[in-house]
Design a protein around this motif. Sequence first.
Motif, short mmCIF file in Angstrom:
data_model
loop_
_atom_site.label_atom_id
_atom_site.label_comp_id
_atom_site.label_asym_id
_atom_site.label_seq_id
_atom_site.Cartn_x
_atom_site.Cartn_y
_atom_site.Cartn_z
N LYS A 399 1.88 50.18 54.25
CA LYS A 399 2.73 49.04 53.92
C LYS A 399 3.35 48.42 55.18
N LYS A 400 3.68 49.30 56.11
CA LYS A 400 4.33 48.84 57.35
C LYS A 400 3.84 49.72 58.49
N GLY A 401 3.53 49.14 59.64
CA GLY A 401 3.04 49.91 60.77
C GLY A 401 1.55 50.10 60.72
N SER A 402 1.07 51.30 61.16
CA SER A 402 -0.37 51.56 61.24
C SER A 402 -0.66 53.02 60.96
N LEU A 403 -1.96 53.33 60.84
CA LEU A 403 -2.38 54.71 60.68
C LEU A 403 -1.99 55.50 61.94
N PRO A 404 -1.75 56.80 61.80
CA PRO A 404 -1.26 57.57 62.95
C PRO A 404 -2.36 57.87 63.99
N ALA A 414 9.00 56.79 49.60
CA ALA A 414 10.16 57.52 49.10
C ALA A 414 10.92 58.20 50.23
N LEU A 415 10.18 58.84 51.16
CA LEU A 415 10.83 59.51 52.29
C LEU A 415 11.39 58.51 53.28
N ALA A 416 10.66 57.41 53.53
CA ALA A 416 11.12 56.40 54.49
C ALA A 416 12.44 55.78 54.05
N LYS A 417 12.63 55.57 52.74
CA LYS A 417 13.88 54.99 52.25
C LYS A 417 15.06 55.90 52.54
N LYS A 418 14.83 57.19 52.51
CA LYS A 418 15.93 58.13 52.77
C LYS A 418 16.31 58.16 54.26
N GLY A 420 15.70 55.53 56.44
CA GLY A 420 16.11 54.21 56.93
C GLY A 420 14.94 53.26 57.02
N ASP A 421 15.21 51.99 56.80
CA ASP A 421 14.14 50.99 56.78
C ASP A 421 13.52 50.76 58.15
N ASP A 422 14.26 51.07 59.21
CA ASP A 422 13.74 50.83 60.56
C ASP A 422 13.14 52.09 61.19
N ILE A 423 12.65 52.97 60.36
CA ILE A 423 12.16 54.27 60.84
C ILE A 423 10.86 54.15 61.63
N VAL A 424 10.05 53.11 61.40
CA VAL A 424 8.77 52.96 62.11
C VAL A 424 9.05 52.83 63.62
N GLY A 425 8.33 53.66 64.39
CA GLY A 425 8.51 53.66 65.85
C GLY A 425 9.52 54.67 66.33
N LYS A 426 10.26 55.29 65.40
CA LYS A 426 11.26 56.28 65.77
C LYS A 426 10.64 57.67 65.77
N LYS A 427 11.30 58.58 66.54
CA LYS A 427 10.84 59.96 66.61
C LYS A 427 11.59 60.81 65.59
N ILE A 428 10.82 61.66 64.90
CA ILE A 428 11.42 62.61 63.96
C ILE A 428 10.85 63.98 64.23
N THR A 429 11.52 64.99 63.74
CA THR A 429 11.06 66.37 63.91
C THR A 429 10.54 66.89 62.58
N SER A 446 4.44 56.22 62.79
CA SER A 446 3.56 55.07 63.05
C SER A 446 3.52 54.08 61.89
N GLY A 447 3.85 54.55 60.70
CA GLY A 447 3.75 53.64 59.56
C GLY A 447 4.32 54.23 58.28
#
Length: 658
Positions: A399-404, A414-418, A420-429, A446-447
């Motif tokens: 829906k947003k971004g690209s394949l990894p 569902a997970l992205a909403k929890k 934050g909407d600007d999660i694409v491009g951010k680092k997570i563990t 990535s997406g």
Amino acid sequence: MKLLELKNVNKYYNLAGTQRYHALTNVNVSFEKGELVSIIGESGSGKSTLMNLIGGLDSDFSGELLVEGKNIGTFSEKELDRYRKNKIGFVFQSFNLIPHLSVLDNVTIAMTLSNVSKDKRVKRAEEILKDVGLEKHIHKKPNQLSGGQKQRVAIARALINDPEIIVADEPTGALDSQTTSQVLDIITDIARSGKLVIMVTHSEKVASYSSRVIEISDGQIVADKKGIDIDDLNVAEVSADTAEKDKQNLSFFSSIKLAFLNMKEKKTRNILVSLGSSIGIMSVILMLSIGNGVKGYFNNTMKNYVNPLVVEVNMPQDKSKSPLPADDPRSNMFSMMGSQTPFEEKDIEKLKGIKNVKSVEEGFNLISLGTNSVTYNDKKTAVMAVATISSNITSSNIKKGSLPKKDEIVLNEALAKKLGDDIVGKKITLNISIDEHSYKNDFTVSGIYSPGATTPMSDMDMTYVNYNDLKELLKNENYELKPTTMYLITDNKNYTEGIKSEIEKLGYGGSSQEIMTKMFTQMIDMITYVLAGISGISLLVSAIMILVVLYISVVERTKEIGVLKAIGARRKDIKRIFVSEAFLIGLFSGVIALGISSIIMMAANTVSNKAFGINVVNITPAYALFGVGASIIISMIAGIMPASKAAKLDPVESLRRE
């Protein structure tokens, strides 16, 4: 040989307690063809009782009542029915015409009971009605006729089956003097044609037309006098048609027609009953159809959820891990949690060898409750499932971004909403637990993944990583990652079902999506059947309502039932007519229910399509047939008791009912 002969006939009626009333005492009398006999006497003298015995309405007597040498006292119920149908014609004082039938149908009813073809019975009825001067009134109802006309209809009905004996109970009792003379002239002509006519009467005028007058008092014949001469006798033989109809009975279609005519008489009531009964059937149809619509929606969306050229394969699940029975599809979900049996090289080679498989991809799926998680900005969120990217997921699902790419991760909506909407491009563990060992690594989002429609898995928090990234992460921790999922790729979607069938033969399991679909389908079915069952309670109410209405109908039409039995209707015929009415009520109820359900389906689907783009109600032909069929069966079962009651009514008592 005498046509009719009574030898030492005695008739008793049981009174209260052990008392018995001696209605006829040692009656000895005989009759010939062509006689016009009047039986006279005071009220209670036994005239009507004698008429009922001769007419075969009452066979409980002692002595012999011989018709052409055969004692009807020894006849079975079926033989008595045939006797009344073919040998006897009744003319009643109160006419006893069936009010909702036309003149033509009233006259032909006896031939209808004999299953004579419509053309024959109409032709015969028209001839007789012409003889009695009613050829211009054949389509009228009885309430449109004068008293004399009604009696002539009754006479025509008595003659329709060409009987040898006419029994008339006060045939002129309800007529004026002029009409009485007209009716007596017709009766005299009947006797001249060679038939035996026996009239029960109080009238001296009627007796004066007779060739013989028998007086009865206190159940005994006290006088037997010769009356006027009836000349020009022409004694007729039984026609071939009459002999043939002796072997025939009321057909199913004729009973349906009679039932339909009966129902038209109480049209408003029957429409309301059918409408009330349709509510239960409509509820059941709609509950099943809603479940079918939702189930179809899930199946279609799950098909859209996967690449049609890719077949997911999992190792057989160890259902001993599940607290549910092994045959419960939900046990698959429990067995998939935690570590799973991996594919070995020999398994992979088997899968590669399946016909039409172009290539294979290794994959890994891990489902858990609370042991896997992602952390972003010190915010830790549990992850239900961790999976690897495969050809099943294409860029159209992002829906947003690209394949990894390497060291990148995709989150579902569902997970992205929890996070934050600007999660694409951010680092997570990513924190995962495999074989009771915990592993973690940083990934760049990535997406955001979306299946394109709501599915049973849409609300699960899921992540997707590259298989090689996960393999390398675990390798650095001295853990060798083996695939728990294989993806078989073909170049034609028509091969997919064949590949799945071969996978099943080899003993491997299907995709997690298929498992989920099966689980949710079963849950939907269970909910649907429970709701349909609750709705079905109203069917019991419908059945009781139909039973009550038909019981009322039996009471209302008791005299009509007596008339039908007097003209030869069998118990089976009476029962068939009432069961046919129940059948028609059930049919109408089912059709009404189906019609209303179809209207509701169109309205509901119009709204759901505008709001969600789906058809929420799906009435299949099977559901439609089930609804109509169930309605008919329930109605007919409800109609059995009233029909049996109607069939068992005593004809003599029924004819006395006002």
